[in-house]
Design a protein around this motif. Sequence first.
Motif, PDB file in Angstrom:
ATOM      1  N   LEU A 154       0.472   2.047   7.711  1.00 14.49           N
ATOM      2  CA  LEU A 154      -0.853   1.456   7.509  1.00 14.49           C
ATOM      3  C   LEU A 154      -1.445   1.806   6.154  1.00 14.49           C
ATOM      4  CD1 LEU A 154      -2.460   1.829  11.047  1.00 14.49           C
ATOM      5  CD2 LEU A 154      -1.364  -0.172  10.020  1.00 14.49           C
ATOM      6  N   ALA A 155      -0.881   2.818   5.495  1.00 10.16           N
ATOM      7  CA  ALA A 155      -1.303   3.151   4.129  1.00 10.16           C
ATOM      8  C   ALA A 155      -0.530   2.350   3.099  1.00 10.16           C
ATOM      9  CB  ALA A 155      -1.134   4.652   3.879  1.00 10.16           C
ATOM     10  N   GLN A 156       0.270   1.372   3.559  1.00 10.74           N
ATOM     11  CA  GLN A 156       1.078   0.481   2.718  1.00 10.74           C
ATOM     12  C   GLN A 156       2.179   1.222   1.977  1.00 10.74           C
ATOM     13  OE1 GLN A 156       0.730  -2.292   3.655  1.00 10.74           O
ATOM     14  NE2 GLN A 156      -0.989  -3.468   2.905  1.00 10.74           N
ATOM     15  N   ARG A 170      -0.023  -4.729  -6.218  1.00 10.65           N
ATOM     16  CA  ARG A 170      -0.591  -6.064  -6.024  1.00 10.65           C
ATOM     17  C   ARG A 170      -0.061  -6.706  -4.749  1.00 10.65           C
ATOM     18  NH1 ARG A 170       1.151 -11.063  -6.672  1.00 10.65           N
ATOM     19  NH2 ARG A 170       3.126 -10.301  -7.543  1.00 10.65           N
ATOM     20  N   VAL A 171       1.256  -6.581  -4.528  1.00  6.66           N
ATOM     21  CA  VAL A 171       1.880  -7.204  -3.354  1.00  6.66           C
ATOM     22  C   VAL A 171       1.311  -6.616  -2.068  1.00  6.66           C
ATOM     23  CG1 VAL A 171       4.049  -7.470  -2.081  1.00  6.66           C
ATOM     24  CG2 VAL A 171       4.003  -7.815  -4.563  1.00  6.66           C
ATOM     25  N   SER A 172       1.150  -5.293  -2.027  1.00  4.05           N
ATOM     26  CA  SER A 172       0.637  -4.663  -0.806  1.00  4.05           C
ATOM     27  C   SER A 172      -0.782  -5.108  -0.511  1.00  4.05           C
ATOM     28  CB  SER A 172       0.704  -3.137  -0.931  1.00  4.05           C
ATOM     29  OG  SER A 172      -0.136  -2.674  -1.983  1.00  4.05           O
ATOM     30  N   GLY A 173      -1.569  -5.365  -1.571  1.00  3.21           N
ATOM     31  CA  GLY A 173      -2.916  -5.872  -1.352  1.00  3.21           C
ATOM     32  C   GLY A 173      -2.904  -7.256  -0.715  1.00  3.21           C
ATOM     33  N   GLN A 174      -1.975  -8.101  -1.142  1.00  2.00           N
ATOM     34  CA  GLN A 174      -1.859  -9.432  -0.549  1.00  2.00           C
ATOM     35  C   GLN A 174      -1.389  -9.345   0.899  1.00  2.00           C
ATOM     36  OE1 GLN A 174       0.778 -11.468  -3.244  1.00  2.00           O
ATOM     37  NE2 GLN A 174      -0.875 -12.021  -4.639  1.00  2.00           N
ATOM     38  N   VAL A 175      -0.498  -8.393   1.177  1.00  2.00           N
ATOM     39  CA  VAL A 175      -0.033  -8.198   2.557  1.00  2.00           C
ATOM     40  C   VAL A 175      -1.199  -7.794   3.446  1.00  2.00           C
ATOM     41  CG1 VAL A 175       1.381  -6.736   4.051  1.00  2.00           C
ATOM     42  CG2 VAL A 175       2.347  -7.649   1.936  1.00  2.00           C
ATOM     43  N   ASP A 229       3.230 -19.343   1.838  1.00  2.00           N
ATOM     44  CA  ASP A 229       4.370 -19.104   0.952  1.00  2.00           C
ATOM     45  C   ASP A 229       5.572 -18.509   1.685  1.00  2.00           C
ATOM     46  OD1 ASP A 229       3.176 -16.748   1.528  1.00  2.00           O
ATOM     47  OD2 ASP A 229       2.837 -16.104  -0.534  1.00  2.00           O
ATOM     48  N   GLY A 230       5.529 -18.530   3.014  1.00  5.79           N
ATOM     49  CA  GLY A 230       6.650 -18.004   3.783  1.00  5.79           C
ATOM     50  C   GLY A 230       6.610 -16.513   4.018  1.00  5.79           C
ATOM     51  N   TRP A 231       5.504 -15.855   3.674  1.00  6.77           N
ATOM     52  CA  TRP A 231       5.369 -14.433   3.993  1.00  6.77           C
ATOM     53  C   TRP A 231       4.996 -14.306   5.463  1.00  6.77           C
ATOM     54  CZ3 TRP A 231       2.558 -11.183  -0.314  1.00  6.77           C
ATOM     55  CH2 TRP A 231       3.259 -11.306  -1.504  1.00  6.77           C
ATOM     56  N   ILE A 232       5.707 -13.446   6.162  1.00  4.12           N
ATOM     57  CA  ILE A 232       5.470 -13.219   7.589  1.00  4.12           C
ATOM     58  C   ILE A 232       5.092 -11.758   7.782  1.00  4.12           C
ATOM     59  CG2 ILE A 232       6.491 -13.280   9.898  1.00  4.12           C
ATOM     60  CD1 ILE A 232       8.502 -15.335   8.738  1.00  4.12           C
ATOM     61  N   VAL A 233       3.964 -11.510   8.406  1.00  2.86           N
ATOM     62  CA  VAL A 233       3.491 -10.146   8.657  1.00  2.86           C
ATOM     63  C   VAL A 233       3.388  -9.938  10.158  1.00  2.86           C
ATOM     64  CG1 VAL A 233       1.692  -8.440   8.237  1.00  2.86           C
ATOM     65  CG2 VAL A 233       2.198 -10.166   6.491  1.00  2.86           C
ATOM     66  N   ALA A 234       4.125  -8.941  10.671  1.00  3.36           N
ATOM     67  CA  ALA A 234       4.105  -8.644  12.105  1.00  3.36           C
ATOM     68  C   ALA A 234       3.660  -7.196  12.308  1.00  3.36           C
ATOM     69  CB  ALA A 234       5.492  -8.853  12.714  1.00  3.36           C
ATOM     70  N   PRO A 235       2.717  -6.957  13.200  1.00  2.00           N
ATOM     71  CA  PRO A 235       2.267  -5.584  13.447  1.00  2.00           C
ATOM     72  C   PRO A 235       3.337  -4.776  14.173  1.00  2.00           C
ATOM     73  CG  PRO A 235       1.263  -7.085  15.024  1.00  2.00           C
ATOM     74  CD  PRO A 235       2.025  -7.935  14.058  1.00  2.00           C
ATOM     75  N   LEU A 236       3.410  -3.487  13.861  1.00  2.71           N
ATOM     76  CA  LEU A 236       4.334  -2.569  14.535  1.00  2.71           C
ATOM     77  C   LEU A 236       3.493  -1.582  15.336  1.00  2.71           C
ATOM     78  CD1 LEU A 236       6.853  -1.902  11.615  1.00  2.71           C
ATOM     79  CD2 LEU A 236       7.092  -3.497  13.528  1.00  2.71           C
ATOM     80  N   GLU A 237       3.795  -1.480  16.620  1.00  2.00           N
ATOM     81  CA  GLU A 237       2.988  -0.646  17.506  1.00  2.00           C
ATOM     82  C   GLU A 237       3.853   0.367  18.241  1.00  2.00           C
ATOM     83  OE1 GLU A 237       0.942  -3.273  20.108  1.00  2.00           O
ATOM     84  OE2 GLU A 237      -0.461  -3.987  18.578  1.00  2.00           O
ATOM     85  N   ARG A 281       3.541  -2.143   9.647  1.00  2.00           N
ATOM     86  CA  ARG A 281       3.776  -3.584   9.614  1.00  2.00           C
ATOM     87  C   ARG A 281       5.197  -3.872   9.150  1.00  2.00           C
ATOM     88  NH1 ARG A 281      -1.357  -3.295   6.756  1.00  2.00           N
ATOM     89  NH2 ARG A 281      -3.055  -3.945   8.148  1.00  2.00           N
ATOM     90  N   LEU A 282       5.732  -4.970   9.660  1.00  2.00           N
ATOM     91  CA  LEU A 282       6.965  -5.546   9.133  1.00  2.00           C
ATOM     92  C   LEU A 282       6.570  -6.766   8.319  1.00  2.00           C
ATOM     93  CD1 LEU A 282      10.086  -6.108   9.004  1.00  2.00           C
ATOM     94  CD2 LEU A 282       9.750  -7.470  11.077  1.00  2.00           C
ATOM     95  N   VAL A 283       7.104  -6.860   7.095  1.00  2.00           N
ATOM     96  CA  VAL A 283       6.795  -7.998   6.233  1.00  2.00           C
ATOM     97  C   VAL A 283       8.095  -8.671   5.814  1.00  2.00           C
ATOM     98  CG1 VAL A 283       5.488  -8.809   4.242  1.00  2.00           C
ATOM     99  CG2 VAL A 283       4.853  -6.650   5.332  1.00  2.00           C
ATOM    100  N   LEU A 284       8.191  -9.976   6.060  1.00  2.00           N
ATOM    101  CA  LEU A 284       9.303 -10.796   5.586  1.00  2.00           C
ATOM    102  C   LEU A 284       8.778 -11.636   4.432  1.00  2.00           C
ATOM    103  CD1 LEU A 284      10.689 -11.986   9.051  1.00  2.00           C
ATOM    104  CD2 LEU A 284      11.377  -9.975   7.728  1.00  2.00           C
ATOM    105  N   PHE A 285       9.439 -11.540   3.287  1.00  2.00           N
ATOM    106  CA  PHE A 285       8.939 -12.187   2.080  1.00  2.00           C
ATOM    107  C   PHE A 285       9.733 -13.458   1.765  1.00  2.00           C
ATOM    108  CE2 PHE A 285       7.629  -7.770   1.517  1.00  2.00           C
ATOM    109  CZ  PHE A 285       6.316  -7.921   1.097  1.00  2.00           C
TER     110      PHE A 285
END
Length: 529
Positions: free
Chosen positions: A172-174, A195-200, A214-222, A230-234
């Motif tokens: 969560l701290a990126q 910059r990228v982490s801020g957009q995430v 733009d095809g970025w996928i963000v999924a929460p990890l619990e 988070r899981l991020v697919l770029f």
Amino acid sequence: MRDVLDLDLVTPWVPEVVAGSAHLHRAVRWLHVAEALDVGVMLSGGEMVLTTGLLLAGDERAQREYVESMQRADVAAVVLGLGRAFRTTPEPMRRAAERCGVPLVVLHRPAPFARLTEEVHARLVHGRFAALDLSDRVRSSLTALNLSGASLQQVLDEIAAHSGCPAVVVNLAQRVLASAGDKGSLNDLLRDWERVSGQVAELAGSGAVTVGPDGWIVAPLEARGRQWGRLVLFGHHGPEEFGRVLGARASEALAMHRLLGDQDRGWEDQAAESLLHDLATGTARPEQLVTRVRAAGLPVNRRVFVPVVVRPLGAAPQGRDDMPELIEHALAEHPGVAGLVARIGAAGTAVLLSIPAGQDADAAVHKVAVRVRGELAGRGRTVVVGAGFGCRELDEVRRSFVEAVHVADAAVAGPPDAPVARLRDVRLRGLVRLLRDEPELQAFIGRELGPLLGNPALLEVLRTYLATGRNKSAAAQVHHVSRPALYRRLQSIESLLGIDLDDWEQLTSLYVALLAHEAQRAAGPGPGR
């Protein structure tokens, strides 16, 4: 909606987007043909509504209210077929659609709505079956990996392979904990990670998988009901629905991996350990290390890097090893000095300190060592701290890490008075430790001590004799024998080795060989072992 307008079937009808063009990325869930004015109450969101506007002609207020009801129903778009009720686009509808953000498409030529409905519904059904198939395949492969005991990196590699794009796990701290996918693309992302982490963070939703345009996928990890990362697919190039499926199945697999994994070593620990291992062994290129270190949260600009190794004295405590946590707590007391902490081997902890270039690096390391030893002493733990030389470039860290490991090992055998040991403090013992794996030194041990290596009792007598400064009375007391008995054993040593224990040069060679023998016996795994 954009995909529907690109269909070959639609092109002959001359579609024109007259309002809401910025919202054509909306997903079309279903098609609905209706002429009723109150059709909005029959919708549940995501529909593409097809109409000729027969009941709207000549009533500007009804046209505006119709569009507003479409906004409330959260439709994907309204498609108006011109020719029956309207010859041109009705301006009140266009203005209302632009104001409400509802895509309004007019068809300039007659269009059989039934054919469009059949085509789109067929594609939707096919897509849902394909999404279900993808879901099953991804879940099966990732579950099999988890049950086989695969590492986090192996699971993430599989996720990246299914998605066809780079995959990154962050807390969560990126801070980047793991990454997979094309190395070139990953380097570009991590190089500009701030910059990228801020957009995430902006894209991430509240609990659900989020897919960006733009095809970025963000999924929460619990874990245990609490989100920790988070899981991020770029850059996923497939349909948005497929992206949501991939994000959901991947986050499930990562949650399972965390639950099945080592509860004493979280992913943060494993990530730090992996990065320190690569730094200490030089297995990654310097430009890759810079981006990874920066993404891990360690400052890299105008900094001096100093590897530090902390080794315990005496038996390790029972239960979970909390030394890394205690060291991180000690580091927190020194603002401006950052550190990456990880376990190394069965015992000991490595720290890569990042110190501002304007500070006195030696003084900063000294303060950190004092605080670390004090923090551990408060828990009944005695340790030695060994440090390497300061590095202004990350590609120098490997050599400095090797030095820090050997200094700490040598300090275990002869703890210094200072809070932190350097190579200059461990003197001959440190030099021997640095060279202990060299074949020439191993051959030297065999030449000097060969006959005694098979006689541990006499080898211990020689070691005690030299450790007591050749004091025969003190050596006899250590071994609980009389002085005459010790004399006989020393004579046996001289006879076996063919030397004179009163010859200083021969005695020095024996002492160096004994130190080298001790170093080999005490050799423990470092970051590169």
